[in-house]
Design a protein around this motif. Structure first.
Motif, short mmCIF file in Angstrom:
data_model
loop_
_atom_site.label_atom_id
_atom_site.label_comp_id
_atom_site.label_asym_id
_atom_site.label_seq_id
_atom_site.Cartn_x
_atom_site.Cartn_y
_atom_site.Cartn_z
N GLU A 58 11.71 6.11 1.67
CA GLU A 58 11.97 7.01 0.82
C GLU A 58 11.39 6.42 -0.39
OE1 GLU A 58 15.94 5.69 1.94
OE2 GLU A 58 14.07 6.67 3.05
N ASN A 59 11.48 5.81 -0.95
CA ASN A 59 11.90 4.74 -2.00
C ASN A 59 10.27 4.64 -2.53
OD1 ASN A 59 14.52 5.04 -2.66
ND2 ASN A 59 14.62 2.97 -2.15
N TYR A 60 9.67 4.33 -1.56
CA TYR A 60 8.00 4.84 -1.97
C TYR A 60 7.41 5.50 -2.34
CZ TYR A 60 8.55 -0.25 -1.23
OH TYR A 60 9.11 -1.81 -1.33
N ARG A 61 7.51 7.09 -2.13
CA ARG A 61 6.81 8.36 -2.17
C ARG A 61 6.86 7.98 -4.07
NH1 ARG A 61 9.45 13.12 0.37
NH2 ARG A 61 7.21 13.54 1.18
N ALA A 62 5.45 9.21 -4.43
CA ALA A 62 5.17 8.96 -5.60
C ALA A 62 6.44 9.96 -6.50
CB ALA A 62 4.00 9.63 -5.78
N SER A 63 6.63 11.13 -5.61
CA SER A 63 7.46 12.22 -6.49
C SER A 63 9.07 11.24 -6.47
CB SER A 63 7.69 13.43 -5.16
OG SER A 63 8.31 12.20 -3.98
N HIS A 64 9.58 9.89 -5.40
CA HIS A 64 10.48 9.38 -5.92
C HIS A 64 10.17 8.47 -7.40
CE1 HIS A 64 13.91 6.60 -5.48
NE2 HIS A 64 13.62 5.82 -5.60
N GLY A 178 -7.07 -7.04 1.44
CA GLY A 178 -7.90 -5.37 1.10
C GLY A 178 -6.84 -4.60 0.95
N HIS A 179 -7.55 -3.29 1.13
CA HIS A 179 -7.63 -1.72 0.88
C HIS A 179 -6.43 -0.98 1.94
CE1 HIS A 179 -11.28 0.15 2.64
NE2 HIS A 179 -12.25 -1.24 2.22
N PHE A 180 -6.11 -0.22 1.46
CA PHE A 180 -5.10 0.32 3.03
C PHE A 180 -5.41 1.92 1.90
CE2 PHE A 180 -3.57 -3.51 2.57
CZ PHE A 180 -3.56 -3.46 3.86
N GLU A 181 -5.71 3.10 2.83
CA GLU A 181 -5.74 4.56 3.04
C GLU A 181 -4.58 5.08 2.56
OE1 GLU A 181 -7.26 8.31 4.61
OE2 GLU A 181 -8.10 6.79 6.25
N ASP A 182 -3.18 4.71 3.24
CA ASP A 182 -1.87 4.92 2.97
C ASP A 182 -1.14 3.78 2.71
OD1 ASP A 182 0.69 6.83 2.91
OD2 ASP A 182 0.23 7.89 4.09
N VAL A 183 -0.17 3.53 2.68
CA VAL A 183 0.98 2.84 2.09
C VAL A 183 1.24 1.84 3.47
CG1 VAL A 183 3.37 2.41 1.18
CG2 VAL A 183 2.03 3.62 0.54
N PRO A 184 1.11 0.65 3.39
CA PRO A 184 1.04 -0.22 4.77
C PRO A 184 2.35 -0.51 4.65
CG PRO A 184 0.14 -1.16 3.58
CD PRO A 184 0.02 0.21 3.22
N LEU A 185 3.31 0.01 5.80
CA LEU A 185 5.01 -0.10 5.23
C LEU A 185 5.25 -1.29 5.97
CD1 LEU A 185 7.96 -0.01 3.23
CD2 LEU A 185 8.60 1.87 4.88
N GLU A 186 5.12 -0.55 6.91
CA GLU A 186 5.23 -2.16 8.09
C GLU A 186 4.65 -3.35 7.42
OE1 GLU A 186 8.40 -1.82 10.04
OE2 GLU A 186 8.26 0.18 9.47
N PHE A 187 3.26 -2.96 7.61
CA PHE A 187 2.80 -4.76 7.01
C PHE A 187 3.57 -5.15 5.65
CE2 PHE A 187 0.29 -6.24 4.09
CZ PHE A 187 -0.50 -7.49 4.76
#
Length: 211
Positions: A58-64, A178-187
């Motif tokens: 939840e801490n990696y949401r833009a709205s947070h 590299g680049h990612f379409e979404d946030v690769p949290l597990e990585f």
């Protein structure tokens, strides 16, 4: 277009992100002007803070992130990407590893190294061209470190301050993930734990740290 959609992390439909980008939504502004404006705002209005580490989704949401006054390089990149996508401008997260060479005493004390990973920046698509930019270091911090702040002109890459104003080595990229379409949290979690195992030795179940 790909890299334009909302997601759990890039939740630009949230009222807080809509409020963030509202000043750049005038129809007479070009995508280039919107990007430069939002980039500069995110760069300077959220002070850079690498000493807060979170593994909580939840801490990696833009709205947070937008509700905070500080952010690390990944958090500020997420916020910028969400805002750009909210304005219909394709953007994606780019991760790597960097080595700092100036003001590293505290970094070494806390992280055991002057390398920071994962380091986040932003790829933005303007005029069918992908450009790199990094909103991490706010202008006031750059002045303190005697480093020119990174300006983005909408036409060229702007993601690395290799030297300070005196010509001393400041930072370098040592690895590109590299680049990612979404946030690769597990990585990201795996990467942090592999590079800074001492932080987690006695705190396996803790998901947030202030170093």
């Amino acid at each position: 277009m790909k890299y334009s959609s909302p997601s759990y992390f890039f939740d630009f439909e949230h009222h807080s992100i809509q409020e963030l980008i509202s000043e750049f939504m005038a129809p007479e502004l070009t995508d280039k002007e919107k990007t430069i404006g939002l980039y500069t705002k995110v760069r300077d209005d959220w002070k850079y803070d690498p000493y807060h580490i979170s593994l909580a989704k939840e801490n990696y949401r833009a709205s947070h992130i937008v509700q905070k006054s500080t952010g690390n390089c990944v958090e500020k990149s997420i916020l910028l990407i969400a805002g750009l996508r909210g304005m219909g401008i394709p953007a994606r997260l780019h991760l790597g590893k960097v080595k700092n060479h100036i003001a590293v005493e505290r970094l070494i004390e806390k992280f055991g190294s002057n390398e920071l990973t994962p380091h986040g920046m932003v790829n933005v698509n303007l005029n069918n061209k992908w450009l790199k930019m990094s909103p991490a270091f706010n202008k006031s911090l750059c002045e303190k470190l005697n480093v020119e702040p990174l300006e983005f002109d909408g036409e060229n890459n702007s993601f690395l301050q290799a030297y300070n104003s005196a010509g001393t080595r400041f930072m370098e990229y040592t690895e590109d993930y590299g680049h990612f379409e979404d946030v690769p949290l597990e990585f990201m979690k795996k990467n942090i734990k592999e590079h800074y195992p001492h932080i987690f030795d006695k705190a396996e179940n803790i998901t947030e740290f202030r170093l």
